[in-house]
Design an enzyme around this catalytic site. Structure first.
Site, PDB file in Angstrom:
ATOM      1  N   SER A 148     -55.795 -20.114 -12.706  1.00  0.00           N
ATOM      2  CA  SER A 148     -55.964 -18.745 -13.148  1.00  0.00           C
ATOM      3  C   SER A 148     -56.891 -19.838 -14.838  1.00  0.00           C
ATOM      4  CB  SER A 148     -54.844 -18.670 -14.177  1.00  0.00           C
ATOM      5  OG  SER A 148     -55.306 -17.626 -15.721  1.00  0.00           O
ATOM      6  N   TYR A 161     -46.360 -19.672 -18.620  1.00  0.00           N
ATOM      7  CA  TYR A 161     -47.293 -19.406 -17.303  1.00  0.00           C
ATOM      8  C   TYR A 161     -48.453 -20.379 -17.477  1.00  0.00           C
ATOM      9  CZ  TYR A 161     -50.722 -16.843 -14.392  1.00  0.00           C
ATOM     10  OH  TYR A 161     -51.815 -16.012 -13.382  1.00  0.00           O
TER      11      TYR A 161
HETATM   12  P1  NAP Z   1     -49.432  -9.127  -7.600  1.00  0.00           P
HETATM   13  O1  NAP Z   1     -49.921  -7.486  -7.186  1.00  0.00           O
HETATM   14  O2  NAP Z   1     -48.282  -8.702  -8.764  1.00  0.00           O
HETATM   15  O3  NAP Z   1     -49.422  -9.778  -6.041  1.00  0.00           O
HETATM   16  C1  NAP Z   1     -48.551 -10.923  -6.467  1.00  0.00           C
HETATM   17  C2  NAP Z   1     -47.828 -11.154  -4.944  1.00  0.00           C
HETATM   18  O4  NAP Z   1     -47.114 -12.990  -5.154  1.00  0.00           O
HETATM   19  C3  NAP Z   1     -47.282 -10.755  -4.297  1.00  0.00           C
HETATM   20  O5  NAP Z   1     -47.687 -10.220  -3.214  1.00  0.00           O
HETATM   21  C4  NAP Z   1     -45.462 -11.372  -4.434  1.00  0.00           C
HETATM   22  O6  NAP Z   1     -45.100 -11.026  -3.191  1.00  0.00           O
HETATM   23  C5  NAP Z   1     -46.180 -12.205  -4.149  1.00  0.00           C
HETATM   24  N1  NAP Z   1     -45.141 -13.548  -4.434  1.00  0.00           N
HETATM   25  C6  NAP Z   1     -44.471 -13.361  -6.047  1.00  0.00           C
HETATM   26  N2  NAP Z   1     -43.448 -14.141  -5.844  1.00  0.00           N
HETATM   27  C7  NAP Z   1     -43.387 -14.500  -4.510  1.00  0.00           C
HETATM   28  C8  NAP Z   1     -42.165 -15.319  -3.798  1.00  0.00           C
HETATM   29  N3  NAP Z   1     -41.475 -15.818  -4.140  1.00  0.00           N
HETATM   30  N4  NAP Z   1     -42.290 -15.520  -2.756  1.00  0.00           N
HETATM   31  C9  NAP Z   1     -43.393 -15.764  -2.172  1.00  0.00           C
HETATM   32  N5  NAP Z   1     -44.769 -14.474  -2.170  1.00  0.00           N
HETATM   33  C10 NAP Z   1     -44.174 -13.875  -4.070  1.00  0.00           C
HETATM   34  O7  NAP Z   1     -50.566  -9.988  -8.659  1.00  0.00           O
HETATM   35  P2  NAP Z   1     -51.762 -10.752  -8.267  1.00  0.00           P
HETATM   36  O8  NAP Z   1     -52.649 -10.870  -9.615  1.00  0.00           O
HETATM   37  O9  NAP Z   1     -52.689 -10.542  -7.303  1.00  0.00           O
HETATM   38  O10 NAP Z   1     -50.830 -12.297  -8.208  1.00  0.00           O
HETATM   39  C11 NAP Z   1     -51.935 -13.302  -6.950  1.00  0.00           C
HETATM   40  C12 NAP Z   1     -51.815 -14.795  -8.030  1.00  0.00           C
HETATM   41  O11 NAP Z   1     -53.324 -14.839  -8.954  1.00  0.00           O
HETATM   42  C13 NAP Z   1     -50.690 -15.511  -8.713  1.00  0.00           C
HETATM   43  O12 NAP Z   1     -50.785 -16.882  -7.991  1.00  0.00           O
HETATM   44  C14 NAP Z   1     -51.066 -14.555 -10.244  1.00  0.00           C
HETATM   45  O13 NAP Z   1     -50.862 -15.776 -11.036  1.00  0.00           O
HETATM   46  C15 NAP Z   1     -52.974 -15.207  -9.684  1.00  0.00           C
HETATM   47  N6  NAP Z   1     -53.292 -15.321 -11.034  1.00  0.00           N
HETATM   48  C16 NAP Z   1     -53.364 -13.327 -11.341  1.00  0.00           C
HETATM   49  C17 NAP Z   1     -54.668 -12.555 -12.354  1.00  0.00           C
HETATM   50  C18 NAP Z   1     -54.622 -11.251 -12.485  1.00  0.00           C
HETATM   51  O14 NAP Z   1     -54.707 -11.454 -13.568  1.00  0.00           O
HETATM   52  N7  NAP Z   1     -53.811 -10.655 -11.825  1.00  0.00           N
HETATM   53  C19 NAP Z   1     -55.228 -13.756 -13.139  1.00  0.00           C
HETATM   54  C20 NAP Z   1     -55.186 -15.173 -12.875  1.00  0.00           C
HETATM   55  C21 NAP Z   1     -54.304 -15.363 -11.853  1.00  0.00           C
HETATM   56  P3  NAP Z   1     -43.726 -10.097  -3.082  1.00  0.00           P
HETATM   57  O15 NAP Z   1     -43.465  -9.825  -4.289  1.00  0.00           O
HETATM   58  O16 NAP Z   1     -43.712  -9.361  -2.077  1.00  0.00           O
HETATM   59  O17 NAP Z   1     -42.484 -11.683  -2.648  1.00  0.00           O
END
Ligand code: NAP
Length: 260
Positions: A148, A161
């Site tokens: 990120s 975070y």
């Molecule tokens: P999201 O829609 O909330 O997706 C998060 C995913 O992680 C879900 O599929 C969730 O699935 C899974 N997850 C969470 N805890 C888990 C666990 N203990 N075991 C297995 N799966 C788990 O958010 P996203 O934005 O796509 O996030 C994906 C990645 O991108 C994350 O690492 C986040 O930090 C990073 N990121 C996001 C942003 C942003 O602005 N959205 C920016 C920078 C980086 P389940 O709940 O079904 O397990």
């Protein structure tokens, strides 16, 4: 010959589908990456806790759905046991943020949960998959860590975070050092605001608060990031994309956003 044990047979890659494992595939960036890598002709194995979401994707894209909680070593091992002996791509995507409290108001459980998924989960998955990533000496494999902009910037209330994503950055760099001479590429993708379930999770299901994060600005979509991941994993075998920082046009820094 840079890798004594490594012989890249171009013709072999035309014969066999490459295998990709994606964590956190039930929503957002992970789910879009499933679509993108299936379209790029990978055989995709996807893991998350919400099997109902994965089953929908399995039906839609023909990817294989497996239960996975990256915070649990036994779950990681069970997931990995279901994968083919040889895996070419691991996308360490599972994770996210919990809360936005200042350090003196920290919720220890939230911090522990964030470390368990974003940091330890990523390391657990990489450790467990490592032998499979090296199993086929005719192919270069690839670990993609979803970091990120929080991996090199900070903001008020974000310490739990941002510390996790700073750790992801340190791990990506250390992987490249420890695996130098091995046929494993390491890429870190560092997005700014992406509209997914990220903010809804961060704010405990408070949709109004989650929506306010993106008010008056145009965030990235999960497909924008999946597109970058697909590009990185389809470069020629000798090319390693170290990191990609991808922000919305409306975001200059993690906490500097233009709103109309
Ligand atoms: P999201 O829609 O909330 O997706 C998060 C995913 O992680 C879900 O599929 C969730 O699935 C899974 N997850 C969470 N805890 C888990 C666990 N203990 N075991 C297995 N799966 C788990 O958010 P996203 O934005 O796509 O996030 C994906 C990645 O991108 C994350 O690492 C986040 O930090 C990073 N990121 C996001 C942003 C942003 O602005 N959205 C920016 C920078 C980086 P389940 O709940 O079904 O397990």
């Amino acid at each position: 010959m840079p890798y004594p044990d490594f012989h890249y047979h171009k013709e072999f890659t035309f014969m066999t589908k490459k295998v990709a494992a994606i964590t956190g595939a039930s929503s957002g960036i992970g789910a879009e990456t499933v679509r993108a890598l299936v379209e790029a002709d990978f055989s995709v194995y996807m893991g998350a806790r919400r099997m109902s979401h994965l089953n929908v994707l399995a039906e839609k894209y023909g990817a294989i759905a497996l239960p996975l909680d990256v915070t649990q070593t036994y779950s990681v091992q069970q997931f990995v046991n279901e994968l083919p002996d040889s895996v070419q791509v691991l996308i360490n995507n599972a994770g996210g943020a919990l809360g936005l409290e200042p350090i003196v108001g920290m919720d220890e459980n939230q911090w522990l949960n964030m470390y368990q998924s974003n940091v330890l989960g990523l390391a657990r998955m990489s450790k467990a998959l490592y032998p499979r990533l090296l199993a086929d000496s005719s192919q270069v494999s690839h670990v993609v860590n979803i970091g990120s902009v929080a991996g090199f910037e900070t903001y008020v209330g974000g310490a739990g975070y941002t510390a996790c994503k700073h750790a992801v950055r340190a791990i990506s760099e250390t992987m490249r050092l420890e695996w130098l001479g091995k046929p494993i590429r390491v890429t870190e993708i560092d997005p700014g605001f992406v509209e997914t379930e990220f903010s809804l999770t961060r704010f405990g299901g408070d949709a109004a608060r989650a929506n306010s994060v993106y008010a008056g600005m145009e965030p990235l979509s999960a497909a924008d990031i999946a597109d970058a991941i697909r590009w990185a994993v389809t470069r020629p075998a000798h090319v390693n994309i170290d990191s990609m920082v991808i922000r919305p046009l409306d975001q200059a820094r993690v906490d500097k956003v233009f709103r109309r």
